[in-house]
Enzyme design. Structure first.
Site, mmCIF file in Angstrom:
data_model
loop_
_atom_site.group_PDB
_atom_site.id
_atom_site.type_symbol
_atom_site.label_atom_id
_atom_site.label_comp_id
_atom_site.label_asym_id
_atom_site.label_seq_id
_atom_site.Cartn_x
_atom_site.Cartn_y
_atom_site.Cartn_z
ATOM 1 N N ARG A 96 -5.797 -3.310 -57.530
ATOM 2 C CA ARG A 96 -5.613 -2.536 -56.297
ATOM 3 C C ARG A 96 -4.303 -1.743 -56.272
ATOM 4 O O ARG A 96 -4.063 -0.950 -55.377
ATOM 5 C CB ARG A 96 -5.708 -3.453 -55.076
ATOM 6 N N GLY A 99 -8.047 -17.781 -49.767
ATOM 7 C CA GLY A 99 -8.878 -18.977 -49.845
ATOM 8 C C GLY A 99 -8.623 -19.856 -48.628
ATOM 9 O O GLY A 99 -7.499 -19.976 -48.158
ATOM 10 N N ASN A 113 -4.802 -20.940 -48.433
ATOM 11 C CA ASN A 113 -4.104 -21.368 -49.651
ATOM 12 C C ASN A 113 -3.137 -20.256 -50.076
ATOM 13 O O ASN A 113 -3.548 -19.125 -50.279
ATOM 14 C CB ASN A 113 -5.161 -21.599 -50.744
ATOM 15 N N TYR A 161 36.030 16.550 -68.970
ATOM 16 C CA TYR A 161 35.259 15.501 -69.628
ATOM 17 C C TYR A 161 36.232 14.553 -70.302
ATOM 18 O O TYR A 161 36.991 14.952 -71.196
ATOM 19 C CB TYR A 161 34.290 16.073 -70.670
HETATM 20 C C1 UD1 Z 1 -5.800 -16.593 -55.223
HETATM 21 C C2 UD1 Z 1 -6.457 -17.890 -54.814
HETATM 22 C C3 UD1 Z 1 -6.643 -17.909 -53.304
HETATM 23 C C4 UD1 Z 1 -5.321 -17.711 -52.611
HETATM 24 C C5 UD1 Z 1 -4.633 -16.459 -53.120
HETATM 25 C C6 UD1 Z 1 -3.245 -16.372 -52.582
HETATM 26 C C7 UD1 Z 1 -7.883 -18.498 -56.700
HETATM 27 C C8 UD1 Z 1 -9.271 -18.573 -57.209
HETATM 28 N N1 UD1 Z 1 -7.733 -18.000 -55.477
HETATM 29 O O1 UD1 Z 1 -6.681 -15.550 -54.936
HETATM 30 O O2 UD1 Z 1 -7.200 -19.128 -52.888
HETATM 31 O O3 UD1 Z 1 -5.514 -17.631 -51.212
HETATM 32 O O4 UD1 Z 1 -4.553 -16.474 -54.550
HETATM 33 O O5 UD1 Z 1 -2.666 -15.160 -52.964
HETATM 34 O O6 UD1 Z 1 -6.956 -18.923 -57.378
HETATM 35 N N2 UD1 Z 1 -3.910 -14.284 -62.684
HETATM 36 C C9 UD1 Z 1 -3.774 -14.451 -64.044
HETATM 37 N N3 UD1 Z 1 -4.892 -14.516 -64.803
HETATM 38 C C10 UD1 Z 1 -6.134 -14.424 -64.294
HETATM 39 C C11 UD1 Z 1 -6.262 -14.228 -62.892
HETATM 40 C C12 UD1 Z 1 -5.126 -14.174 -62.112
HETATM 41 O O7 UD1 Z 1 -2.672 -14.549 -64.560
HETATM 42 O O8 UD1 Z 1 -7.107 -14.498 -65.051
HETATM 43 C C13 UD1 Z 1 -2.689 -14.200 -61.858
HETATM 44 C C14 UD1 Z 1 -2.527 -12.827 -61.269
HETATM 45 O O9 UD1 Z 1 -1.704 -12.029 -62.100
HETATM 46 C C15 UD1 Z 1 -1.888 -13.111 -59.925
HETATM 47 C C16 UD1 Z 1 -2.318 -14.518 -59.575
HETATM 48 O O10 UD1 Z 1 -2.813 -15.078 -60.763
HETATM 49 O O11 UD1 Z 1 -0.486 -13.112 -60.008
HETATM 50 C C17 UD1 Z 1 -3.351 -14.550 -58.478
HETATM 51 O O12 UD1 Z 1 -4.490 -13.875 -58.875
HETATM 52 P P1 UD1 Z 1 -5.359 -13.047 -57.834
HETATM 53 O O13 UD1 Z 1 -6.506 -12.459 -58.560
HETATM 54 O O14 UD1 Z 1 -4.487 -12.142 -57.065
HETATM 55 O O15 UD1 Z 1 -5.899 -14.222 -56.893
HETATM 56 P P2 UD1 Z 1 -6.514 -14.021 -55.473
HETATM 57 O O16 UD1 Z 1 -7.868 -13.468 -55.599
HETATM 58 O O17 UD1 Z 1 -5.562 -13.315 -54.617
HETATM 59 CA CA CA Z 2 -3.495 -12.050 -54.795
#
Ligand code: UD1
Ligand code: CA
Length: 475
Positions: A17, A147, A177, A374
């Site tokens: 995003r 979440g 969460n 300079y």
């Molecule tokens: C996640 C939580 C959600 C919580 C929210 C808070 C899960 C399934 N959900 O959702 O419950 O409310 O965070 O912000 O965990 N990342 C990786 N590798 C991956 C996927 C993600 O390193 O394969 C890292 C991303 O860079 C990011 C963080 O994990 O910094 C969170 O990932 P994101 O996809 O933003 O999770 P949310 O969908 O926001």
């Molecule tokens: Ca997030």
């Protein structure tokens, strides 16, 4: 004895995003990559090991993480494909020694507002109730895409359900969460091995850790954050700009409360690490960044870019100063329009005036360069006057060379000093001189050609060139 704490920072995602080719945590906040703030907060808790899970632009992200956790070993774990937070945590855990049996703290690299004191309280809370798995929850008026925390009728936490997988009743829950977890390494290892991507996003959810622990009858605690704002993540450039403005406003407030005048807070861009003494004044359109330290009673008129600069008490920066990695002693007068580059050191009571550029230049107390110069790779003594247009000729196309000038000298206007060269104390240099060799103490140095004067020459010249010169002569 308290068990050890290791930490995993999840930072592999691109952040779709953000609509950017740059990894999310590398986008800048307050002049630093976003991940800097998380790393600093963590470093102060000294978790060992400290692991960053990287994917998109992994090398750059790992380098940024290391740069902002000084004195700590930061291990980078690569997540080959972004298959969810659970998969990312698994990759991070692989960087731990198999024998590690302490607690593992997991959080995200894009949580820039998180405070070390809050993390410490969370860890203490986990221990005081002897939880096996803890996570930080928060109550939001608008829980949006977070979440949701599911509790049974007795209030016991049973699961976290992602918004996309939630029923309407679950979506109505206001407790969410935040994405910060703490669990014993062994519990985490076995739970992560049990994850399945059977959900709306076909991802391995770290959040499933909670339901797995509950099914195993392990004690799960949702530690409710006193201030939800600390856990705000950044998902878009719009949110980034909003957080930037918030951080900036907080810095400005703190400084104004400490006796610093900020003429227009809307155009004062001051980094969080910056210190400014009381009775100093920051004019409009000023950036003060990095580890800059500004003394008391300093006047910064406006339109300045200052990074990693130390400025002594009572200095006056006139409009248009750019200074990086410099030390400016007390009571100096800089600008208007001066460029102080890396390695400039002013002892105090100096003047560096308009259109003067300095680089690796050390000026002793009271030495002045007021106009159009300079000064590069140079050491100048005290109370010396550098005339208008003086140039250190420091570069021969291959190497930079040193110019040394003593104390109490008068270096005439338009002098060139061809380095390496040395000028002693109490030297007078006539204007327009090219200095090629050492000038001893107390000498006068002149390199003028004798001045020739031919009376009546102009009229003669014009006569010889006839009408064309007369016609053009008016412009
Ligand atoms: C996640 C939580 C959600 C919580 C929210 C808070 C899960 C399934 N959900 O959702 O419950 O409310 O965070 O912000 O965990 N990342 C990786 N590798 C991956 C996927 C993600 O390193 O394969 C890292 C991303 O860079 C990011 C963080 O994990 O910094 C969170 O990932 P994101 O996809 O933003 O999770 P949310 O969908 O926001
Ligand atoms: Ca997030």
């Amino acid at each position: 004895m308290e068990s050890a704490v290791g930490a995993i920072v999840l930072a592999a995602g691109l952040g779709t995003r953000m609509r950017s080719a740059r990894a999310k945590v590398l986008h800048e906040l307050g002049g630093e990559p976003m991940i800097a703030r998380v790393m600093r907060s963590l470093a102060s808790l000294a978790p060992t090991p400290l692991v960053v899970v990287v994917g998109h632009q992994g090398d750059e992200v790992a380098a940024a993480a290391r740069r902002f956790a000084p004195g700590r070993d930061v291990a980078a774990a690569r997540q080959p494909a972004q298959r969810g937070t659970g998969d990312a945590a698994r990759c991070g855990l692989e960087a731990f020694a198999p024998a590690f049996d302490g607690d593992v703290l997991i959080l995200y690299g894009d949580m820039p507002m998180i405070r070390p004191a809050t993390l410490a309280a969370f860890i203490a809370g986990h221990r005081s109730v002897r939880a096996e798995v803890s996570f930080i929850s928060a109550i939001l008026d608008d829980p949006g895409a977070y979440g949701r925390v599911i509790r049974d009728s007795a209030g016991v936490v049973t699961a976290i359900v992602e918004a996309r997988d939630a029923s309407p009743a679950e979506l109505a829950i206001g407790e969410i969460n935040t994405g910060v977890y703490l669990a014993r390494a062994a519990v985490l290892r076995s739970a992560l091995a049990q994850l399945s991507p059977d959900n709306a996003q076909d991802e391995y959810y770290l959040t499933d850790l909670v339901a797995i622990a509950h099914r195993r009858r392990l004690a799960v605690q949702a530690w409710c954050a006193p201030d939800a704002a600390e856990f705000a993540g950044i998902n878009s450039l719009k949110e980034l700009a909003a957080m930037e403005a918030e951080i900036r406003a907080a810095v400005n407030r703190r400084l104004m409360e400490a006796g610093v005048t900020i003429v227009d807070p809307a155009t004062a861009y001051i980094g969080e690490q910056v210190e400014i003494g009381r009775d100093s004044m920051v004019g409009p359109n000023v950036q003060i960044l990095g580890r800059s330290k500004v003394g008391e009673g300093v006047r910064i008129e406006g339109t300045a870019y200052l990074r990693d600069v130390e400025i002594g008490d009572g200095c006056h920066l006139k409009i248009g100063v750019r200074a990086e990695e410099c030390r400016i002693g007390p009571h100096c007068e800089i600008g208007p329009f001066a460029n102080l580059r890396t390695g400039t050191e002013l002892e105090g009571h100096n003047r560096v005036g308009n259109f003067v550029e300095t680089k690796k230049a050390r000026l002793g107390r009271g030495t002045k360069a007021s106009h159009l110069s300079y000064l590069g790779d140079t050491v100048i003594g005290r109370e010396t006057n550098i005339g208008c247009g003086v140039i250190t000729v420091n570069y021969d196309g291959y190497d930079k060379h040193l110019t040394q000038i003593g104390s109490r000298c008068m270096i005439g206007c338009d002098t060139q000093l061809v380095a390496p060269v040395k000028v002693g104390d109490d030297v007078y240099v006539a204007s327009g001189t090219t200095i090629l060799r050492e000038v001893p103490d107390g000498a006068l140095c002149v390199s003028h050609h004798p001045q020739k004067v031919k009376p009546g020459w102009t009229a003669d010249w014009r006569r010889r060139h006839g009408s064309r010169a007369e016609a053009d002569g008016s412009d």
